[in-house]
Each structure stands twice: as C-alpha cells, then as structure tokens.
Scaffold this motif. Structure first.
Motif, PDB file in Angstrom:
ATOM      1  N   HIS A  42       0.824  -1.201   0.000  1.00 37.74           N
ATOM      2  CA  HIS A  42       0.000   0.000   0.000  1.00 37.74           C
ATOM      3  C   HIS A  42       0.864   1.258   0.000  1.00 37.74           C
ATOM      4  CE1 HIS A  42       0.628  -0.445   4.430  1.00 37.74           C
ATOM      5  NE2 HIS A  42       0.675   0.886   4.382  1.00 37.74           N
ATOM      6  N   LEU A  43       0.283   2.301  -0.553  1.00 35.28           N
ATOM      7  CA  LEU A  43       0.892   3.628  -0.589  1.00 35.28           C
ATOM      8  C   LEU A  43      -0.175   4.612  -0.170  1.00 35.28           C
ATOM      9  CD1 LEU A  43       3.257   5.538  -1.387  1.00 35.28           C
ATOM     10  CD2 LEU A  43       2.255   5.610  -3.696  1.00 35.28           C
ATOM     11  N   LYS A  44       0.145   5.472   0.822  1.00 36.71           N
ATOM     12  CA  LYS A  44      -0.862   6.362   1.385  1.00 36.71           C
ATOM     13  C   LYS A  44      -0.366   7.799   1.406  1.00 36.71           C
ATOM     14  CE  LYS A  44      -4.020   6.823   5.322  1.00 36.71           C
ATOM     15  NZ  LYS A  44      -4.434   6.256   6.627  1.00 36.71           N
ATOM     16  N   TRP A  45      -1.259   8.716   1.012  1.00 36.64           N
ATOM     17  CA  TRP A  45      -1.006  10.156   1.079  1.00 36.64           C
ATOM     18  C   TRP A  45      -2.240  10.822   1.683  1.00 36.64           C
ATOM     19  CZ3 TRP A  45      -3.398  14.025  -2.199  1.00 36.64           C
ATOM     20  CH2 TRP A  45      -2.915  15.325  -1.968  1.00 36.64           C
ATOM     21  N   LYS A  46      -2.043  11.403   2.846  1.00 38.97           N
ATOM     22  CA  LYS A  46      -3.154  11.977   3.606  1.00 38.97           C
ATOM     23  C   LYS A  46      -4.230  10.906   3.801  1.00 38.97           C
ATOM     24  CE  LYS A  46      -2.171  16.780   2.380  1.00 38.97           C
ATOM     25  NZ  LYS A  46      -2.675  18.049   1.793  1.00 38.97           N
ATOM     26  N   ASN A  47      -5.437  11.146   3.294  1.00 40.37           N
ATOM     27  CA  ASN A  47      -6.512  10.164   3.484  1.00 40.37           C
ATOM     28  C   ASN A  47      -6.655   9.194   2.312  1.00 40.37           C
ATOM     29  OD1 ASN A  47      -7.776  12.993   4.782  1.00 40.37           O
ATOM     30  ND2 ASN A  47      -7.963  11.177   6.081  1.00 40.37           N
ATOM     31  N   LEU A  48      -5.843   9.387   1.275  1.00 40.97           N
ATOM     32  CA  LEU A  48      -5.944   8.562   0.073  1.00 40.97           C
ATOM     33  C   LEU A  48      -4.977   7.387   0.146  1.00 40.97           C
ATOM     34  CD1 LEU A  48      -7.146   8.276  -2.808  1.00 40.97           C
ATOM     35  CD2 LEU A  48      -5.190   9.634  -3.621  1.00 40.97           C
ATOM     36  N   LYS A  49      -5.467   6.200  -0.237  1.00 40.52           N
ATOM     37  CA  LYS A  49      -4.651   4.990  -0.122  1.00 40.52           C
ATOM     38  C   LYS A  49      -4.821   4.116  -1.354  1.00 40.52           C
ATOM     39  CE  LYS A  49      -3.867   1.099   3.081  1.00 40.52           C
ATOM     40  NZ  LYS A  49      -4.339   0.477   4.345  1.00 40.52           N
ATOM     41  N   LEU A  50      -3.713   3.631  -1.893  1.00 44.68           N
ATOM     42  CA  LEU A  50      -3.695   2.661  -2.985  1.00 44.68           C
ATOM     43  C   LEU A  50      -3.198   1.332  -2.429  1.00 44.68           C
ATOM     44  CD1 LEU A  50      -2.058   4.832  -5.815  1.00 44.68           C
ATOM     45  CD2 LEU A  50      -4.496   4.516  -5.335  1.00 44.68           C
ATOM     46  N   SER A  51      -3.880   0.246  -2.767  1.00 44.52           N
ATOM     47  CA  SER A  51      -3.537  -1.049  -2.180  1.00 44.52           C
ATOM     48  C   SER A  51      -3.567  -2.160  -3.217  1.00 44.52           C
ATOM     49  CB  SER A  51      -4.503  -1.417  -1.053  1.00 44.52           C
ATOM     50  OG  SER A  51      -4.552  -0.441  -0.047  1.00 44.52           O
ATOM     51  N   LEU A  52      -2.706  -3.142  -3.010  1.00 47.41           N
ATOM     52  CA  LEU A  52      -2.766  -4.416  -3.716  1.00 47.41           C
ATOM     53  C   LEU A  52      -2.816  -5.507  -2.657  1.00 47.41           C
ATOM     54  CD1 LEU A  52      -2.466  -6.576  -5.930  1.00 47.41           C
ATOM     55  CD2 LEU A  52       0.009  -6.180  -5.860  1.00 47.41           C
ATOM     56  N   ASP A  53      -3.864  -6.305  -2.688  1.00 42.76           N
ATOM     57  CA  ASP A  53      -3.988  -7.452  -1.787  1.00 42.76           C
ATOM     58  C   ASP A  53      -3.972  -8.723  -2.615  1.00 42.76           C
ATOM     59  OD1 ASP A  53      -4.749  -6.522   1.147  1.00 42.76           O
ATOM     60  OD2 ASP A  53      -5.811  -5.192  -0.240  1.00 42.76           O
ATOM     61  N   HIS A  54      -3.091  -9.648  -2.235  1.00 46.10           N
ATOM     62  CA  HIS A  54      -2.981 -10.924  -2.942  1.00 46.10           C
ATOM     63  C   HIS A  54      -3.198 -12.039  -1.928  1.00 46.10           C
ATOM     64  CE1 HIS A  54      -1.291 -13.424  -6.328  1.00 46.10           C
ATOM     65  NE2 HIS A  54      -1.285 -14.286  -5.321  1.00 46.10           N
ATOM     66  N   ILE A  55      -4.214 -12.872  -2.163  1.00 51.20           N
ATOM     67  CA  ILE A  55      -4.530 -13.999  -1.291  1.00 51.20           C
ATOM     68  C   ILE A  55      -4.223 -15.288  -2.038  1.00 51.20           C
ATOM     69  CG2 ILE A  55      -6.346 -15.191  -0.018  1.00 51.20           C
ATOM     70  CD1 ILE A  55      -7.760 -12.521   0.274  1.00 51.20           C
ATOM     71  N   SER A  56      -3.526 -16.189  -1.374  1.00 53.67           N
ATOM     72  CA  SER A  56      -3.064 -17.417  -2.029  1.00 53.67           C
ATOM     73  C   SER A  56      -4.014 -18.579  -1.818  1.00 53.67           C
ATOM     74  CB  SER A  56      -1.678 -17.797  -1.486  1.00 53.67           C
ATOM     75  OG  SER A  56      -0.739 -16.763  -1.707  1.00 53.67           O
ATOM     76  N   ASP A  57      -4.290 -19.304  -2.888  1.00 54.53           N
ATOM     77  CA  ASP A  57      -4.893 -20.639  -2.850  1.00 54.53           C
ATOM     78  C   ASP A  57      -6.111 -20.770  -1.955  1.00 54.53           C
ATOM     79  OD1 ASP A  57      -3.051 -21.728  -4.661  1.00 54.53           O
ATOM     80  OD2 ASP A  57      -1.565 -21.957  -3.082  1.00 54.53           O
ATOM     81  N   LEU A  58      -7.158 -20.046  -2.303  1.00 53.38           N
ATOM     82  CA  LEU A  58      -8.423 -20.203  -1.583  1.00 53.38           C
ATOM     83  C   LEU A  58      -9.046 -21.570  -1.855  1.00 53.38           C
ATOM     84  CD1 LEU A  58      -9.931 -16.649  -2.116  1.00 53.38           C
ATOM     85  CD2 LEU A  58      -9.291 -17.669   0.071  1.00 53.38           C
ATOM     86  N   GLY A  59      -8.689 -22.170  -2.973  1.00 50.51           N
ATOM     87  CA  GLY A  59      -9.198 -23.500  -3.272  1.00 50.51           C
ATOM     88  C   GLY A  59      -8.618 -24.554  -2.340  1.00 50.51           C
ATOM     89  N   VAL A  60      -7.330 -24.485  -2.077  1.00 49.17           N
ATOM     90  CA  VAL A  60      -6.685 -25.447  -1.195  1.00 49.17           C
ATOM     91  C   VAL A  60      -7.075 -25.192   0.252  1.00 49.17           C
ATOM     92  CG1 VAL A  60      -4.466 -26.282  -0.319  1.00 49.17           C
ATOM     93  CG2 VAL A  60      -4.747 -25.784  -2.754  1.00 49.17           C
TER      94      VAL A  60
END
Length: 465
Positions: free
Chosen positions: A184-202
């Motif tokens: 994530h990268l945040k400036w004041k109240n603004l935030k950019l995020s990448l969330d990666h979750i692994s293997d929900l099937g397993v």
C-alpha cells in the motif's frame, strides 16, 4: 502459478529492502532487546461439550444442505453423514489448545510469529499423535515514509498469515484465515492497495486459486460531529480461473463505504459485480450486496455490548462455480477412505479450535447454494454483564435467516448463554448452554445447529510479558 511464485519472491525481497530504509518509530513494547521492542504472550484453554450418552445428538439443517450432506461422496465412507446425527468433533472429547506468540518491532519493521498447538480430545490418550496438531504462522510487515515536494507519503508491505481477514466491508473476503501479501501507498486520506490472497481453493475449497484486489480508498475522512467516512473502489481477479468458458469471468469490481460515529456506531455497505461474457448472465444475478449496522459500547461500566445487523444478497451468477466438488474430506479423515487422511479430527486441513467462536456467516456458506440466489438477514449480539466477585453473565447470539430461491426459508438461531468467573486477570472459567457444535464435514470451518443444545465448560487463561 510459476509467475505467482516469482512474484512472491520479489515481494519478500522488497520487504528486506524497505526494512533497511525504514524511518518510523516502533510502538512501545513491554521488553527491550537491543533495537527490538518485544512482546510475548501465551493463551491456552480447554473446551468440553457434554451430550446425552444414551442417544445420538440431532442437528437441524436446511433441506438443500441436508441433501448435499447425505449424498456427498464422503457419506460412502462415513455413514453418519446419511443421518441427521451430529458427527464426531474435538469438543465432544474435551479438547485443549495453546497459542504462543512472539511480536517483535523495530523502526517500522514487525516480525510476528505464532505457534498453534492443539490436543484434539482427551478421549484419544495423552500422547495421541494422530490427534495432536502443531501449526506455525508468520507475518512480516514494514512501514516507512518519505517526502516528495513537501508532502509526506507512507508505504507499507506485509506478508504471511492474516487471521480473520477482511477486504472492503466483508462481502466475500471475511471471517477467514488466509496467507498472502499486501502492498500500500498512502497520502493523507488517500490509499492505494494491492492485496494478494493465495490458494483459496486449497485452504477452504472456494474453487479459486489466488485472488488479487487492486483498490483505491479514502480513510478516516472527517465529516464533522465525530462522524467519519471510509470508502473504497477496486478491481478483483481470480488468478487461474477458467469460468470464462461458461460465460462468466474470473474478475469484477467492488465498491464499498462506511460511516463511523464515535467509534461506537458503524453503517456500512458493499456492492460486488462479476464480469460476464454472455449478456444473458447479466443483471442483478451477477451482483452481490451487503448492508450492515454495528454498535458497541460499555454501559455504566457494567455491560459490555456489541450488536450487529446485516442484510446479504448473492446472485446465482456471482457465486457460480465457486463451491467445492466435495470429493474429499478436508477437515477430517476416516479409516478406509483411501487418498485422504486416515483419522477423524485432523485432515489435510486443520479446523482450529479458536475458530469455533467465529460467527457462522462466511462467503462459503453462500457459495454452497450452487445455481441459486441467496439472501440472508443476520443479527448478532455479544454481551457480558459484570457481577460482584469477578463474575459475569454471558450472552452470545448469532441468528442467520437464510432465504434461498426454490427452497424453504431457514433460521439458524445459534446461542451461547452462561456464567463466567475470572479468578485472576486473564483467566476465565465459564459454564454455558449452547446449540453450537463444530462441523468438520464441510470444505470450510463451520457450525452445526443442534436441536436441543448442551452444556459447555470452558477454561481459558492468558499471560503476556
């Protein structure tokens, strides 16, 4: 999946590089060891449910769920699944657990590791190797800041195990433990995020390999009068999904918003829309929606109260293809079931004892209803009223009214009502009556609703230093 593995290695390298340049001050911790602030805690407990030994305990299920259970491939190896009897689970045998956690922080770097240790039932013998589980979990996170043109930016990376994880307002990813990473990268109240979750099937049988969410959000925006706004919009994709052949894509968008007042009241909502290639699969049936209201407070220093009300809707095309095929036990094994585990309370995956206390609602509950529209009305109440002598009255309610297309409505009225005593700080002894029971027969950790309920005895203690 090879590309995913290479990406994970790059993320790990980024953690190390950012850690070497981090300039944030670590939070205060109880113990100092060189540049590290260190905290250590151990939590342990014993849970036992006693049922009438003279007859089987019966469970209540919606007709659709009952049919799925009785006709599942596992029923051929575990005949109890062909009845409405409660199946075997650790709490019937008096199960014990201990969690040992180490939390170390230094200048924006955090290293957290926890060891989950469980003895799945005293009926199996003191050193029953097949019914003892030891699982390590880890989390590494780095926070740093830098200035550009007089403006301060905050950046962070974290990866490992995320307990009780939630994305957006919890329309799909909520009430589940996952592995993955976040940037994530945040400036004041603004935030950019990448969330990666692994293997929900397993992990929990959601028929999804990996999931990635790319999100832009605003957080803690003050609206005056102690009222604050959180809002997010993002794009998700199921990495490795092949549903496009059915006219459904493995991607879509989410939009969410929440209003908070004094950190006591929260009104929240989220809408998810799945991408489609076939126009006939469009409309509201490819959408999902959540609206909720929560309240928590301590009243007159006597009553700790938490209330939650939710409405959830999942269109049939939104959930299409996301359920498990049911060909193998995940959370239990059974003698004679070749190709899977061969014991009864630990399978290829572990249903940890602490998850028994989680709410019933989770995404997998809704994906179970393949080819149907599902909506639910949920009411949860957790209350503890303090009595003299470090005693308390306990009330936990978790009501879920399920309304499924082409099926009769069904109510799950889970409750746990009892009395607790705290002889020392961090220690609780409780006796209660409940109709909640562990369900190890699904592809996700969930609950059975018993018809008559039972007495439950719990001892739990925690120390930290």
């Amino acid at each position: 999946m090879a590309a995913v593995g290479r990406c994970s290695k790059l993320i790990a390298l980024a953690v190390v590089l950012i850690a070497s340049h981090s300039n944030l001050t670590a939070e205060e911790r109880p113990t100092r060891l060189g540049v590290w602030d260190i905290g250590f805690d151990v939590t342990g407990g014993f849970i036992d449910q006693g049922y009438n030994p003279e007859g089987p305990t019966r469970v209540r299920m919606p007709a659709y769920v009952k049919s799925e259970r009785m006709n599942s491939p596992m029923a051929a190896y575990y005949s109890t699944l062909k009845t409405d009897e409660l199946t075997d689970n650790p709490l019937l045998h008096g199960a014990m657990f201990a969690h040992a956690a180490l939390d170390a922080r230094s200048a924006g770097l955090r290293l957290f590791c926890k060891l989950i240790m469980e003895h799945r039932g005293t009926s199996y013998g003191t050193y029953a190797m097949r019914d003892v589980a030891v699982v390590p979990t880890f989390l590494v996170s780095v926070d740093t800041s830098f200035a550009i043109g007089g403006e301060t930016f905050h950046a962070g990376v974290e990866g490992g195990n995320f307990d009780d994880h939630k994305l957006y307002e919890g329309l799909t990813i909520y009430n589940m433990d996952v592995q993955g990473y976040n940037l994530h990268l945040k400036w004041k109240n603004l935030k950019l995020s990448l969330d990666h979750i692994s293997d929900l099937g397993v992990g929990i049988g959601l028929n999804i390999d990996d999931q990635a969410d790319y999100t832009v959000s605003v957080e803690d925006v003050s609206l005056g009068g102690r009222l604050k706004l959180d809002a997010s919009a993002g794009y998700f994709e199921y990495i490795g999904s092949d549903d496009s052949a059915n006219g459904l894509r493995g991607n879509g968008v989410n939009v969410s918003a929440a209003l908070r007042w004094k950190d006591r009241v929260r009104l929240y909502t989220q809408v998810g829309i799945r991408g489609v290639d076939d126009p006939s699969l469009g409309g509201v049936k490819r959408c999902a929606n959540l609206v909720g209201l929560s309240y928590q407070d301590e009243l007159k220093e006597k009553l700790d109260l938490s209330l939650t009300g939710e409405y959830r809707y999942y269109g049939r095309y939104f959930n299409e293809g996301q359920t498990y095929d049911g060909t193998c036990f995940l959370y239990r094994g059974y003698e004679g079931y070749s190709g899977c585990s061969s014991w009864n309370t630990v399978g290829a995956q572990l249903y940890p004892l602490h998850m028994f206390y989680r709410p019933f609602s989770q995404w997998a509950v809704y994906t179970d209803y393949e080819g149907r529209d599902v909506q639910s009305f949920i009411f949860r109440a957790d209350a503890a009223y303090k009595l003299p002598g470090n005693c308390s009255l306990i009330c936990n309610l978790d009501f879920n009214y399920m309304d499924v297309s082409n099926e009769d409505p069904f109510l799950y009225p889970f409750y746990n009502l009892g009395f607790g005593w705290s002889p020392a700080h961090g220690t609780t002894i409780a006796v209660s009556h409940t109709n909640r029971a562990m369900n190890l027969d699904k592809h996700y950790p969930t609950l059975y609703l018993t018809k008559e309920g039972t007495v439950m005895f719990v001892v739990q203690s925690a120390i930290s230093f």
